[in-house]
Motif scaffolding. Structure first.
Motif, mmCIF file in Angstrom:
data_model
loop_
_atom_site.group_PDB
_atom_site.id
_atom_site.type_symbol
_atom_site.label_atom_id
_atom_site.label_comp_id
_atom_site.label_asym_id
_atom_site.label_seq_id
_atom_site.Cartn_x
_atom_site.Cartn_y
_atom_site.Cartn_z
ATOM 1 N N MET A 1 0.788 -1.503 0.035
ATOM 2 C CA MET A 1 0.093 -0.148 0.009
ATOM 3 C C MET A 1 0.871 1.280 0.025
ATOM 4 N N HIS A 2 0.340 2.446 0.260
ATOM 5 C CA HIS A 2 1.115 3.511 0.094
ATOM 6 C C HIS A 2 1.468 4.050 1.503
ATOM 7 N N SER A 3 1.965 5.403 1.380
ATOM 8 C CA SER A 3 2.469 5.981 2.654
ATOM 9 C C SER A 3 1.292 6.610 3.481
ATOM 10 N N THR A 4 1.832 7.467 4.191
ATOM 11 C CA THR A 4 0.592 7.994 5.058
ATOM 12 C C THR A 4 -0.212 8.901 4.325
ATOM 13 N N ILE A 5 -1.491 8.860 4.950
ATOM 14 C CA ILE A 5 -2.573 9.339 4.204
ATOM 15 C C ILE A 5 -2.744 10.940 4.809
ATOM 16 N N LEU A 6 -2.784 11.743 3.791
ATOM 17 C CA LEU A 6 -2.635 13.437 4.292
ATOM 18 C C LEU A 6 -4.024 14.005 4.051
ATOM 19 N N GLY A 7 -4.950 13.375 3.644
ATOM 20 C CA GLY A 7 -6.541 13.907 3.331
ATOM 21 C C GLY A 7 -7.087 12.803 2.803
ATOM 22 N N SER A 8 -8.310 13.215 2.708
ATOM 23 C CA SER A 8 -9.230 12.396 1.602
ATOM 24 C C SER A 8 -10.672 12.917 1.650
ATOM 25 N N SER A 9 -11.212 12.697 0.317
ATOM 26 C CA SER A 9 -12.605 13.229 0.150
ATOM 27 C C SER A 9 -13.568 12.128 -0.540
ATOM 28 N N SER A 10 -14.708 12.247 -0.316
ATOM 29 C CA SER A 10 -15.736 11.390 -0.760
ATOM 30 C C SER A 10 -16.664 12.277 -1.628
ATOM 31 N N LEU A 11 -17.019 11.709 -2.709
ATOM 32 C CA LEU A 11 -17.701 12.484 -3.707
ATOM 33 C C LEU A 11 -18.743 11.618 -4.145
ATOM 34 N N ARG A 140 -21.790 7.720 -9.785
ATOM 35 C CA ARG A 140 -20.360 7.341 -9.494
ATOM 36 C C ARG A 140 -20.338 7.636 -7.996
ATOM 37 N N GLU A 141 -19.799 6.767 -7.240
ATOM 38 C CA GLU A 141 -19.053 7.095 -5.950
ATOM 39 C C GLU A 141 -17.658 7.378 -6.015
ATOM 40 N N VAL A 142 -17.094 8.389 -5.598
ATOM 41 C CA VAL A 142 -15.508 8.537 -5.801
ATOM 42 C C VAL A 142 -14.916 8.630 -4.560
ATOM 43 N N MET A 143 -13.571 8.237 -4.104
ATOM 44 C CA MET A 143 -13.133 8.352 -2.842
ATOM 45 C C MET A 143 -11.716 8.921 -3.515
ATOM 46 N N ILE A 144 -11.475 9.840 -3.065
ATOM 47 C CA ILE A 144 -9.860 10.372 -3.453
ATOM 48 C C ILE A 144 -9.126 10.442 -2.198
ATOM 49 N N THR A 145 -8.000 9.768 -2.316
ATOM 50 C CA THR A 145 -6.975 9.740 -0.811
ATOM 51 C C THR A 145 -5.635 10.479 -1.478
ATOM 52 N N ALA A 146 -5.292 11.481 -0.618
ATOM 53 C CA ALA A 146 -3.943 12.183 -0.771
ATOM 54 C C ALA A 146 -2.834 11.606 0.192
ATOM 55 N N TYR A 147 -1.778 11.484 -0.832
ATOM 56 C CA TYR A 147 -0.594 10.885 -0.094
ATOM 57 C C TYR A 147 0.696 11.673 -0.211
ATOM 58 N N THR A 148 0.406 12.902 -0.774
ATOM 59 C CA THR A 148 1.527 14.027 -0.664
ATOM 60 C C THR A 148 1.022 15.246 -0.411
ATOM 61 N N PRO A 149 1.941 16.209 -0.065
ATOM 62 C CA PRO A 149 1.538 17.697 0.193
ATOM 63 C C PRO A 149 0.862 18.163 -0.841
ATOM 64 N N ARG A 150 1.212 17.835 -2.342
ATOM 65 C CA ARG A 150 0.680 18.276 -3.432
ATOM 66 C C ARG A 150 -0.800 17.766 -3.583
ATOM 67 N N GLY A 151 -0.939 16.351 -3.108
ATOM 68 C CA GLY A 151 -2.226 15.628 -3.186
ATOM 69 C C GLY A 151 -3.061 16.408 -2.341
ATOM 70 N N ALA A 152 -2.555 16.683 -1.129
ATOM 71 C CA ALA A 152 -3.358 17.467 -0.044
ATOM 72 C C ALA A 152 -3.816 19.048 -0.507
ATOM 73 N N ALA A 153 -3.017 19.422 -1.388
ATOM 74 C CA ALA A 153 -3.099 20.774 -1.839
ATOM 75 C C ALA A 153 -4.194 20.615 -2.847
ATOM 76 N N LEU A 154 -4.267 19.897 -3.754
ATOM 77 C CA LEU A 154 -5.352 19.548 -4.808
ATOM 78 C C LEU A 154 -6.945 19.188 -3.924
ATOM 79 N N LEU A 155 -6.739 18.624 -2.708
ATOM 80 C CA LEU A 155 -8.348 18.501 -2.069
ATOM 81 C C LEU A 155 -8.703 19.784 -1.650
ATOM 82 N N GLY A 156 -7.680 20.535 -1.492
ATOM 83 C CA GLY A 156 -8.208 22.108 -1.063
ATOM 84 C C GLY A 156 -9.331 22.503 -1.845
#
Length: 156
Positions: A1-11, A140-156
């Motif tokens: 699996m991946h490293s630490t989860i920095l954020g997530s969003s469910s759509l 569609r149910e969409v789950m987005i998980t961010a694993y990097t600071p860039r990914g967390a910023a994209l959740l913003g």
């Protein structure tokens, strides 16, 4: 699996136009320009549809085809380079290495990878993991998980 989860969003996307709206909004984010996004979900989940909407929103013209047979399709867009990968046909993760695609995935530009599990353990940590699950009709149910600071910023 991946490293630490920095954020997530469910759509919830009630229809394809919701997917398109999300892609348009995402395309306006500067953090996207060097992002690596994994796309997960069963056949027919809408992975390629999402990529098409995103590439169109970023300025792609002409036909946007699925790279199922070509493995990778490059796109020179107005403000960035993008690559769409589809690893569905890989039967062994070593095929990723044999295809010589590592430099593209670790270089600059937007990288969108469908079926990344087919290169398990060989891909870098993604900025986002998007899990798309089809529902009734076009939902569609969409789950987005961010694993990097860039990914967390994209959740913003």
């Amino acid at each position: 699996m991946h490293s630490t989860i920095l954020g997530s969003s469910s759509l919830h996307w009630p229809d394809e136009s919701a997917c398109e709206d999300f892609a348009r909004a995402l395309a306006r984010r500067s953090e996207l320009h060097d992002a690596f996004i994994e796309l997960h979900g069963p056949l027919g989940a809408g992975k390629t549809t999402f990529v098409r909407h995103l590439l169109r929103a970023l300025g792609a013209t002409g036909r946007i085809k699925s790279p199922t047979y070509a493995v990778m399709e490059p796109y020179t867009l107005p403000d960035l380079q993008a690559w769409h990968f589809d690893l569905y046909r890989f039967s062994d993760p070593r095929e990723w290495e044999d295809a010589g695609l590592r430099d593209i995935l670790t270089g600059p530009g937007l990288k969108l990878v469908e079926w990344p599990d087919r290169a398990a353990g060989l891909l870098p940590v993604p900025d986002w993991r998007m899990e798309l699950q089809p529902g009734d009709d076009d939902q569609r149910e969409v789950m987005i998980t961010a694993y990097t600071p860039r990914g967390a910023a994209l959740l913003g």
